[in-house]
Design an enzyme around this catalytic site. Structure first.
Site, PDB file in Angstrom:
ATOM      1  NE  ARG A  88     -10.687   5.422   0.258  1.00 47.36           N
ATOM      2  CZ  ARG A  88     -10.766   6.537  -0.428  1.00 47.36           C
ATOM      3  NH1 ARG A  88     -10.533   7.673   0.233  1.00 47.36           N
ATOM      4  NH2 ARG A  88     -11.645   6.583  -1.367  1.00 47.36           N
TER       5      ARG A  88
HETATM    6  C1  LIG Z   1       2.347   5.132  -1.894  1.00 43.37           C
HETATM    7  C2  LIG Z   1       1.098   4.935  -1.541  1.00 43.37           C
HETATM    8  C3  LIG Z   1      -0.190   5.568  -1.960  1.00 43.37           C
HETATM    9  C4  LIG Z   1      -1.353   5.194  -1.579  1.00 43.37           C
HETATM   10  N1  LIG Z   1      -2.424   5.956  -2.317  1.00 43.37           N
HETATM   11  C5  LIG Z   1      -3.721   5.521  -1.831  1.00 43.37           C
HETATM   12  C6  LIG Z   1      -4.797   6.390  -2.425  1.00 43.37           C
HETATM   13  O1  LIG Z   1      -4.496   7.451  -3.058  1.00 43.37           O
HETATM   14  N2  LIG Z   1      -6.145   6.137  -2.197  1.00 43.37           N
HETATM   15  C7  LIG Z   1      -6.348   4.859  -1.262  1.00 43.37           C
HETATM   16  O2  LIG Z   1      -7.790   4.687  -0.997  1.00 43.37           O
HETATM   17  N3  LIG Z   1      -5.181   4.058  -0.967  1.00 43.37           N
HETATM   18  C8  LIG Z   1      -4.099   4.399  -1.238  1.00 43.37           C
HETATM   19  N4  LIG Z   1      -3.153   3.452  -0.713  1.00 43.37           N
HETATM   20  C9  LIG Z   1      -3.276   2.449  -0.032  1.00 43.37           C
HETATM   21  C10 LIG Z   1      -3.657   1.302  -0.605  1.00 43.37           C
HETATM   22  O3  LIG Z   1      -2.934   1.433  -1.977  1.00 43.37           O
HETATM   23  C11 LIG Z   1      -4.921   0.890  -1.150  1.00 43.37           C
HETATM   24  O4  LIG Z   1      -5.629   1.009   0.243  1.00 43.37           O
HETATM   25  C12 LIG Z   1      -5.030  -0.344  -1.690  1.00 43.37           C
HETATM   26  O5  LIG Z   1      -6.416  -0.614  -2.199  1.00 43.37           O
HETATM   27  C13 LIG Z   1      -4.677  -1.822  -0.847  1.00 43.37           C
HETATM   28  O6  LIG Z   1      -4.792  -2.963  -1.644  1.00 43.37           O
HETATM   29  P1  LIG Z   1      -4.043  -4.050  -1.340  1.00 43.37           P
HETATM   30  O7  LIG Z   1      -4.310  -5.174  -2.230  1.00 43.37           O
HETATM   31  O8  LIG Z   1      -2.517  -3.803  -1.339  1.00 43.37           O
HETATM   32  O9  LIG Z   1      -4.737  -4.629   0.107  1.00 43.37           O
HETATM   33  P2  LIG Z   1      -3.759  -5.111   1.389  1.00 43.37           P
HETATM   34  O10 LIG Z   1      -2.822  -3.939   1.944  1.00 43.37           O
HETATM   35  O11 LIG Z   1      -3.462  -6.556   0.937  1.00 43.37           O
HETATM   36  O12 LIG Z   1      -5.036  -5.377   2.463  1.00 43.37           O
HETATM   37  C14 LIG Z   1      -5.876  -4.232   2.907  1.00 43.37           C
HETATM   38  C15 LIG Z   1      -7.002  -4.798   3.550  1.00 43.37           C
HETATM   39  O13 LIG Z   1      -7.726  -5.257   2.479  1.00 43.37           O
HETATM   40  C16 LIG Z   1      -8.206  -6.939   2.723  1.00 43.37           C
HETATM   41  N5  LIG Z   1      -8.081  -7.614   1.568  1.00 43.37           N
HETATM   42  C17 LIG Z   1      -7.362  -7.677   0.479  1.00 43.37           C
HETATM   43  N6  LIG Z   1      -7.617  -8.385  -0.507  1.00 43.37           N
HETATM   44  C18 LIG Z   1      -8.761  -8.940  -0.178  1.00 43.37           C
HETATM   45  C19 LIG Z   1      -9.603  -9.782  -0.965  1.00 43.37           C
HETATM   46  N7  LIG Z   1      -9.342 -10.176  -2.012  1.00 43.37           N
HETATM   47  N8  LIG Z   1     -10.828  -9.792  -0.434  1.00 43.37           N
HETATM   48  C20 LIG Z   1     -11.269  -9.273   0.856  1.00 43.37           C
HETATM   49  N9  LIG Z   1     -10.388  -8.366   1.812  1.00 43.37           N
HETATM   50  C21 LIG Z   1      -8.960  -8.356   0.991  1.00 43.37           C
HETATM   51  C22 LIG Z   1      -7.039  -7.139   3.735  1.00 43.37           C
HETATM   52  O14 LIG Z   1      -7.378  -8.340   4.326  1.00 43.37           O
HETATM   53  C23 LIG Z   1      -6.944  -5.981   4.367  1.00 43.37           C
HETATM   54  O15 LIG Z   1      -7.785  -6.018   5.461  1.00 43.37           O
HETATM   55  C24 LIG Z   1      -1.622   3.978  -0.885  1.00 43.37           C
HETATM   56  C25 LIG Z   1      -0.530   3.343  -0.466  1.00 43.37           C
HETATM   57  C26 LIG Z   1       0.769   3.577  -0.953  1.00 43.37           C
HETATM   58  C27 LIG Z   1       1.946   2.721  -0.398  1.00 43.37           C
END
Ligand SMILES: Cc1cc2nc3c(=O)[nH]c(=O)nc-3n(C[C@H](O)[C@H](O)[C@H](O)COP(=O)(O)OP(=O)(O)OC[C@H]3O[C@@H](n4cnc5c(N)ncnc54)[C@H](O)[C@@H]3O)c2cc1C
Length: 323
Positions: free
Chosen positions: A194
């Protein structure tokens, strides 16, 4: 004054962030910058730093809790960086990701020997999953049902029991601390559980590599994994994904963070409309008008409960943005 500032891309002053996260809590940011290309992203980062702000990067907001009130400074959203395309014909191992212009936009139905996509940071992961199903390319099925964008997935090394994001990353184009583009091949990166371990580097785009397969087989695996995920996690509710990382199994007796919460009696605890999901102890869901204060207080309460009962100090997976 906010209204007088000029930025190198679209920008909003006093922009609401709660609607840009999947848990739908939190307040505003002083500035929200919306670059539409990798170059605009780079310029936005440089401009924010020039104003004395280290920008926070917002992807799909799917693993993020934003505090209530107003965050001073700059948030940069990648949401408008919505391009995905196949590398051009002349692609070689020496090609530069910077030079790959999106003029060879892919036809989703097409499929060839080069099972790769160039994805800008703001493309949603569900879109990549559905695109690769149509193309019959394997490798990303393990991320079915995981919301968020490619950049966030790479930064977090999103994944689960069926695979992780970095398994399909060939290389990434990042903006480094000096505000310059740097290309990082997979072999130079050290992603872990992660965590993409990119430090302060910001993902602009990536080359993703898949394995040619058959559409029905890829679709079938996605269907299977998604139905298992739906049974185990509150995927249709407002949440921020997993709150904590799973602890060292040697310390927890093999129990996941969610199981520890359940065993300690943390499931279905609540603060206001913030509730620990009865389906999965590692999810806090917003059942209505929860605030960030509610959510964060509940997270602390459950963390302390597990610490008292087991001695395990759960480490947060979800990111929290406070003033
Ligand atoms: C219903 C649900 C189910 C989920 N299931 C899973 C799962 O099975 N496995 C899992 O790992 N996660 C899961 N997640 C969490 C989430 O989907 C992941 O962590 C996803 O990869 C987050 O991506 P994001 O673009 O939304 O990042 P954000 O939530 O917007 O940001 C997360 C972090 O990443 C950083 N970030 C974002 N974009 C960039 C970029 N371009 N460059 C550098 N840093 C950046 C942000 O600054 C922050 O620190 C789940 C979430 C939900 C709501």
């Amino acid at each position: 004054m906010n209204s007088l500032k000029s930025w190198p891309c679209a920008a909003l002053a006093d922009a609401d962030l709660s609607g840009r996260t999947t848990i739908r809590v939190g307040g505003k940011t002083q500035w929200l910058l919306e670059p539409a290309t990798p170059e605009e992203l780079r310029k936005a980062i440089v401009a924010a730093r020039g104003e004395g702000f280290e920008p926070r990067i917002l992807g799909g907001g799917a693993n993020l809790i934003v505090a209530d009130g107003v965050l001073p400074g700059v948030v940069i959203t990648t949401d408008r960086m919505q391009r995905v395309f196949r590398p051009g014909e002349a692609v070689s191992s020496e090609e530069s990701l910077r030079d790959l212009a999106p003029d060879t936009r892919m036809a989703p139905e097409s499929r060839d020997a080069d099972a790769r996509l160039v994805a800008w940071a703001g493309i949603s992961m569900p879109r990549i999953v559905s695109m690769t199903q149509r193309l019959g390319w394997a490798g990303v099925e393990g991320l079915v049902g995981v919301p968020g964008n490619v950049g966030g997935g790479i930064a977090m090394n999103a994944g689960g029991r069926w695979g992780e994001m970095w398994e399909i990353v060939e290389r990434v184009l990042v903006v480094d601390e000096r505000g310059e583009f740097v290309e990082l091949p997979r072999a130079e990166c050290r992603p872990s559980y992660r965590n993409g371990n990119l430090g302060r580097a910001i993902v602009a785009s990536a080359v993703l590599r898949f394995r040619p397969d058959k559409t029905p087989a890829v679709v079938e695996r996605c269907r299977d994994y998604l139905s298992q995920k739906k049974r185990a996690q509150p995927v249709t509710e407002k949440s921020a994904g997993c709150i904590w990382k799973n602890p060292d199994p040697q310390k927890s007796g093999g129990r996941s963070a969610g199981k520890l919460v359940e065993d300690c009696g943390g499931k279905a605890r609540s603060r206001g409309d913030a509730v620990v999901s009865p389906l999965h102890g590692n999810f806090v869901v917003n059942r209505g008008k929860a605030t960030a204060v509610d959510v964060l207080a509940l997270i602390e309460e459950v963390h302390d409960l597990v610490a008292q009962k087991t001695g395990i100090d759960l480490e947060r997976e979800v990111k929290v943005w406070c003033a």
